[in-house]
Design an enzyme around this catalytic site. Structure first.
Site, PDB file in Angstrom:
ATOM      1  N   LYS A  91      15.403 -28.398  30.276  1.00 43.57           N
ATOM      2  CA  LYS A  91      16.281 -29.498  29.889  1.00 43.57           C
ATOM      3  C   LYS A  91      17.457 -29.030  29.024  1.00 43.57           C
ATOM      4  O   LYS A  91      18.431 -28.506  29.532  1.00 43.57           O
ATOM      5  CB  LYS A  91      15.477 -30.620  29.222  1.00 43.57           C
ATOM      6  N   ASP A 137       4.218 -27.705  26.139  1.00 44.04           N
ATOM      7  CA  ASP A 137       5.327 -28.087  27.018  1.00 44.04           C
ATOM      8  C   ASP A 137       6.425 -28.661  26.130  1.00 44.04           C
ATOM      9  O   ASP A 137       6.347 -29.801  25.677  1.00 44.04           O
ATOM     10  CB  ASP A 137       4.834 -29.126  28.028  1.00 44.04           C
ATOM     11  N   PHE A 166       3.336 -35.547  30.894  1.00 48.25           N
ATOM     12  CA  PHE A 166       4.209 -35.265  32.040  1.00 48.25           C
ATOM     13  C   PHE A 166       4.632 -33.809  31.979  1.00 48.25           C
ATOM     14  O   PHE A 166       5.141 -33.347  30.956  1.00 48.25           O
ATOM     15  CB  PHE A 166       5.444 -36.173  32.027  1.00 48.25           C
TER      16      PHE A 166
END
Length: 404
Positions: free
Chosen positions: A253, A224, A139
């Site tokens: 995040k 990532d 993702f």
């Protein structure tokens, strides 16, 4: 303050229906606890999906926001600002990187990374070097480019033609990667621990081999670290525990501790491909975001906090194993640091959401990662008492599901 009545029903009236949020509307948070409109108290094991790395309303972050809020809110990138440059310097000093690009989210950081990888390859090796290899169940965000690179077709299907030259292989499958990679490959994009895909750790030998294959084929290795970065796994960034250095790393995040910010980190040599005007972001490097992120980064980087993540992982694993010994619903507890997942056993296949809903009934917030994994991504500084209370609530939730 407005006296408008805000209810869950209002969401259905005014919001696009791509989310289905809980009935609960939190209005206040402190540490790992939240309170809703009725004053009910919840333990937060979700952390805004691995975002609130220091819990809610951490004094260092509140102070940084208030202080910067009295000084400067926004400048375009025609200027720069002190918080952005301070944060960039700290990121460079603490990692492999020599250059930083700021944006607002993980998807934007990954979008920048993908565009940079393509541009670098085309500039240095020619127009044929455009293939991007990523991993199934990966993702990387919801822009059309990043969602196509993400390995879950359900998220990218149905929007028309996808960005081309993106291929996927199974995570931890070295033979499949070897069969696909070539001198046409510009980048291999991977999470150093798959989050949304089910909390799947990489085999250390696999990560090493991916690095070697990238080097052989002049392909860039893009990590990532949107979910794994800023202390989540017990290292400042997960790559630091894997013995492998990526060429490009993305962070978001937890980077802002709850304030929206993203960053792409890379080397001077690779960064040179993004010449003036090739990429940009109106809000990227926003002074408010960077001031808060600097405070979050300084706090998390403390060895006591990073070692505390490993200690807290032990509290969770012991507590979850004890629950599972009693109720027998999980086949495995996996992950690293404070990114952990309880994997459903055969009897409870597809029922992770039932555990999430039961937890909410018990005033505990958890996450899922697919249909078969209950995911935990709490504050990195959650107290022992909050962990114990949250696990007691989780045990009651498990009992609800198991006992029907």
């Amino acid at each position: 303050m407005s006296d408008m009545a805000v209810t869950r029903e209002l969401f259905d009236q005014v919001m696009v229906p791509n989310y289905a949020p809980a009935q609960v509307i939190p209005v206040r948070g402190q540490g790992a606890r939240l309170w809703d409109q009725q004053g009910r108290e919840y333990i937060d094991f979700a952390g805004g999906i691995a975002v609130n790395c220091l819990g809610h309303c951490h004094p260092a972050l509140v102070s940084a926001l208030k202080e910067q809020g009295e000084k400067l809110w926004h400048l375009s990138n025609v200027m720069t600002n002190e918080p952005a440059l301070r944060l960039a310097k700290k990121l460079v000093d603490a990692t492999f990187a020599e250059k930083v690009y700021f944006c607002n989210s993980g998807a934007e950081a990954n979008e920048a990374a993908l565009k940079l990888a393509r541009r670098y390859a085309i500039d240095n090796f020619g127009p044929e070097k455009t293939q991007i290899i990523a991993f199934t169940q990966g993702f990387h965000g919801r822009t059309f480019f990043t969602v196509t690179v993400g390995g879950q077709a359900a998220y990218s299907d149905g929007f028309g033609p996808k960005p081309a030259d993106v291929d996927h292989v199974p995570y931890n499958d070295l033979a499949a990667l070897k069969a696909l990679i070539s001198d046409r490959t510009c980048a291999v994009v991977m999470e150093p621990l798959q989050g949304e895909g089910g909390i799947i750790s990489p085999e250390p030998a696999f990560v090493q081999a991916v690095r070697e294959l990238c080097d052989q084929h002049n392909a860039l290795l893009v990590f990532d670290e949107v979910q794994t970065g800023v202390g989540r796994t017990g290292a400042l960034y997960a790559y630091m525990d894997l013995g492998v250095t990526p060429d490009i790393l993305t962070s978001a995040k937890a980077l802002g501790g709850g304030f929206p910010i993203g960053a792409m980190l890379t080397t001077t040599r690779i960064a040179a491909a993004l010449k003036v005007g090739t990429h940009g972001s109106t809000y990227g490097g926003n002074p408010l975001a960077c001031a808060v992120a600097e405070a979050a980064f300084d706090t998390v980087k403390d060895p006591a906090v990073l070692n505390g993540v490993k200690e807290r992982e032990t509290w969770y694993r012991e507590g979850l194993e004890a629950i599972n010994a009693k109720y027998g619903c999980f086949g495995q507890i996996r992950g690293k640091g404070l990114l952990l997942g309880c994997v459903m056993n055969e009897q409870y296949q597809g029922r992770a959401r039932d555990f999430l809903l039961a937890a909410m009934e018990e005033q505990l917030m958890v996450l899922i990662a697919g249909a078969n994994v209950v995911r935990f991504a709490p504050s990195l500084v959650i107290t022992k008492e909050e962990v114990a209370e949250g696990l007691a609530r989780f045990e009651r939730a498990v009992a609800r599901v198991v006992n029907g």
